[in-house]
Design a protein around this motif. Structure first.
Motif, PDB file in Angstrom:
ATOM      1  N   GLY A 145       0.783  -1.225   0.000  1.00 32.73           N
ATOM      2  CA  GLY A 145       0.000   0.000   0.000  1.00 32.73           C
ATOM      3  C   GLY A 145       0.818   1.280   0.000  1.00 32.73           C
ATOM      4  N   LEU A 146       2.034   1.220  -0.528  1.00 35.97           N
ATOM      5  CA  LEU A 146       2.873   2.411  -0.568  1.00 35.97           C
ATOM      6  C   LEU A 146       2.471   3.320  -1.730  1.00 35.97           C
ATOM      7  N   THR A 147       2.757   4.593  -1.596  1.00 39.52           N
ATOM      8  CA  THR A 147       2.527   5.540  -2.686  1.00 39.52           C
ATOM      9  C   THR A 147       3.653   5.399  -3.704  1.00 39.52           C
ATOM     10  N   LEU A 148       3.448   5.984  -4.876  1.00 36.91           N
ATOM     11  CA  LEU A 148       4.484   5.939  -5.907  1.00 36.91           C
ATOM     12  C   LEU A 148       5.762   6.618  -5.408  1.00 36.91           C
ATOM     13  N   LYS A 149       5.619   7.717  -4.691  1.00 34.08           N
ATOM     14  CA  LYS A 149       6.781   8.427  -4.157  1.00 34.08           C
ATOM     15  C   LYS A 149       7.533   7.564  -3.136  1.00 34.08           C
ATOM     16  N   GLU A 150       6.784   6.908  -2.247  1.00 37.55           N
ATOM     17  CA  GLU A 150       7.420   6.049  -1.243  1.00 37.55           C
ATOM     18  C   GLU A 150       8.167   4.894  -1.901  1.00 37.55           C
ATOM     19  N   ILE A 151       7.554   4.319  -2.928  1.00 42.79           N
ATOM     20  CA  ILE A 151       8.216   3.225  -3.654  1.00 42.79           C
ATOM     21  C   ILE A 151       9.475   3.749  -4.327  1.00 42.79           C
ATOM     22  N   GLY A 152       9.361   4.913  -4.958  1.00 42.69           N
ATOM     23  CA  GLY A 152      10.524   5.526  -5.601  1.00 42.69           C
ATOM     24  C   GLY A 152      11.646   5.786  -4.614  1.00 42.69           C
ATOM     25  N   ASP A 153      11.293   6.270  -3.426  1.00 42.74           N
ATOM     26  CA  ASP A 153      12.297   6.516  -2.391  1.00 42.74           C
ATOM     27  C   ASP A 153      12.973   5.215  -1.960  1.00 42.74           C
ATOM     28  N   GLN A 154      12.183   4.162  -1.765  1.00 45.34           N
ATOM     29  CA  GLN A 154      12.752   2.882  -1.321  1.00 45.34           C
ATOM     30  C   GLN A 154      13.640   2.249  -2.375  1.00 45.34           C
ATOM     31  N   LEU A 155      13.242   2.379  -3.640  1.00 40.10           N
ATOM     32  CA  LEU A 155      13.996   1.722  -4.716  1.00 40.10           C
ATOM     33  C   LEU A 155      14.975   2.657  -5.406  1.00 40.10           C
ATOM     34  N   ASN A 156      15.014   3.909  -4.927  1.00 40.74           N
ATOM     35  CA  ASN A 156      15.909   4.922  -5.496  1.00 40.74           C
ATOM     36  C   ASN A 156      15.609   5.149  -6.977  1.00 40.74           C
ATOM     37  N   LEU A 157      14.307   5.348  -7.270  1.00 45.54           N
ATOM     38  CA  LEU A 157      13.848   5.559  -8.640  1.00 45.54           C
ATOM     39  C   LEU A 157      12.993   6.810  -8.716  1.00 45.54           C
ATOM     40  N   GLU A 158      12.870   7.356  -9.922  1.00 43.60           N
ATOM     41  CA  GLU A 158      11.953   8.469 -10.167  1.00 43.60           C
ATOM     42  C   GLU A 158      10.520   7.949 -10.068  1.00 43.60           C
ATOM     43  N   THR A 159       9.600   8.786  -9.627  1.00 44.87           N
ATOM     44  CA  THR A 159       8.196   8.399  -9.501  1.00 44.87           C
ATOM     45  C   THR A 159       7.632   7.940 -10.843  1.00 44.87           C
ATOM     46  N   LYS A 160       8.006   8.621 -11.930  1.00 40.96           N
ATOM     47  CA  LYS A 160       7.485   8.242 -13.244  1.00 40.96           C
ATOM     48  C   LYS A 160       7.985   6.860 -13.667  1.00 40.96           C
ATOM     49  N   THR A 161       9.182   6.480 -13.239  1.00 40.14           N
ATOM     50  CA  THR A 161       9.702   5.145 -13.543  1.00 40.14           C
ATOM     51  C   THR A 161       8.893   4.090 -12.806  1.00 40.14           C
ATOM     52  N   VAL A 162       8.590   4.370 -11.528  1.00 43.76           N
ATOM     53  CA  VAL A 162       7.770   3.444 -10.737  1.00 43.76           C
ATOM     54  C   VAL A 162       6.400   3.288 -11.382  1.00 43.76           C
ATOM     55  N   LYS A 163       5.790   4.404 -11.754  1.00 42.59           N
ATOM     56  CA  LYS A 163       4.461   4.386 -12.378  1.00 42.59           C
ATOM     57  C   LYS A 163       4.491   3.573 -13.668  1.00 42.59           C
ATOM     58  N   SER A 164       5.522   3.739 -14.455  1.00 45.79           N
ATOM     59  CA  SER A 164       5.666   3.011 -15.709  1.00 45.79           C
ATOM     60  C   SER A 164       5.810   1.507 -15.461  1.00 45.79           C
ATOM     61  N   ARG A 165       6.625   1.139 -14.472  1.00 49.49           N
ATOM     62  CA  ARG A 165       6.814  -0.286 -14.167  1.00 49.49           C
ATOM     63  C   ARG A 165       5.502  -0.933 -13.714  1.00 49.49           C
ATOM     64  N   ILE A 166       4.757  -0.208 -12.889  1.00 50.15           N
ATOM     65  CA  ILE A 166       3.476  -0.738 -12.414  1.00 50.15           C
ATOM     66  C   ILE A 166       2.503  -0.868 -13.584  1.00 50.15           C
ATOM     67  N   HIS A 167       2.400   0.167 -14.400  1.00 52.22           N
ATOM     68  CA  HIS A 167       1.487   0.145 -15.543  1.00 52.22           C
ATOM     69  C   HIS A 167       1.830  -1.001 -16.499  1.00 52.22           C
ATOM     70  N   ASN A 168       3.101  -1.079 -16.894  1.00 53.02           N
ATOM     71  CA  ASN A 168       3.518  -2.131 -17.833  1.00 53.02           C
ATOM     72  C   ASN A 168       3.328  -3.523 -17.235  1.00 53.02           C
ATOM     73  N   GLY A 169       3.579  -3.656 -15.943  1.00 59.56           N
ATOM     74  CA  GLY A 169       3.380  -4.938 -15.269  1.00 59.56           C
ATOM     75  C   GLY A 169       1.917  -5.347 -15.257  1.00 59.56           C
ATOM     76  N   ILE A 170       1.037  -4.390 -15.001  1.00 64.83           N
ATOM     77  CA  ILE A 170      -0.402  -4.695 -14.970  1.00 64.83           C
ATOM     78  C   ILE A 170      -0.905  -5.055 -16.363  1.00 64.83           C
ATOM     79  N   VAL A 171      -0.437  -4.339 -17.382  1.00 70.62           N
ATOM     80  CA  VAL A 171      -0.826  -4.663 -18.757  1.00 70.62           C
ATOM     81  C   VAL A 171      -0.395  -6.095 -19.085  1.00 70.62           C
TER      82      VAL A 171
END
Length: 183
Positions: A145-171
């Motif tokens: 239940g983490l936010t995109l920003k929290e995930i980005g902080d934990q994985l040291n990634l940009e928020t848009k990269t996290v969003k893209s990974r989630i979107h592509n994974g769901i597709v």
């Protein structure tokens, strides 16, 4: 600032400082690994592996650098998990097929697989078909239940990269599930 002093003491080999650091970060690392592995014992093993790597390499952490120590720790935990998956994949590839394989056992396994899918396991199973980056991002978003920003902080990634990974994974997950429905 107090954490930086603790890290400096650890870099000088202070065992008591290591104990404090481990006590502080153990719950965070363990919870993170439980969420991405979905298995308590594996998470505990990887938590221990993570802290061994941190202890061995603490002198490499740059206190004056951009990265927070928490990001450094979570990155090591994530990499330990990825290494674990690679080891498991190799072990599975090197497992010989038993000579006394019983066709009845195969039928039972197939039947159990069908039953598991009927009980909603197909989504979790299909997650395993995603890339590690997609799987981790999706688990952190939808299981932890983490936010995109929290995930980005934990994985040291940009928020848009996290969003893209989630979107592509769901597709990709939807396509896998649709293929399963056609059978």
């Amino acid at each position: 600032m107090e954490e930086n002093n603790l890290i400096k003491k650890c870099q000088r080999g202070d065992k008591e400082a290591f104990q404090k650091l481990i006590s502080q970060y153990h719950p965070i690392v363990h919870k993170f690994l439980v969420k991405i592995t979905n298995h308590e014992q594996t998470a505990e093993d990887l938590t221990q592996e993570t802290f061994l790597k941190i202890i061995r390499n603490i002198e490499k952490f740059d206190i004056e650098g951009k990265a927070k120590f928490s990001t450094y720790v979570i990155t090591i935990a994530k990499n330990a998990y990825i290494d674990y998956l690679r080891r498991e994949k190799r072990a599975m590839q090197n497992t010989p097929i038993p000579e006394n394989l019983n066709i009845e056992d195969v039928h039972i396994q197939v039947e159990e697989t069908v039953v598991n899918k009927l009980y909603g396991q197909s989504i979790l199973e299909n997650l395993e078909g995603l890339s590690e980056e997609q799987k981790i991002a999706i688990k952190l978003k939808y299981i932890e239940g983490l936010t995109l920003k929290e995930i980005g902080d934990q994985l040291n990634l940009e928020t848009k990269t996290v969003k893209s990974r989630i979107h592509n994974g769901i597709v990709r997950l939807r396509k896998q599930l649709e293929k399963g429905d056609e059978r």
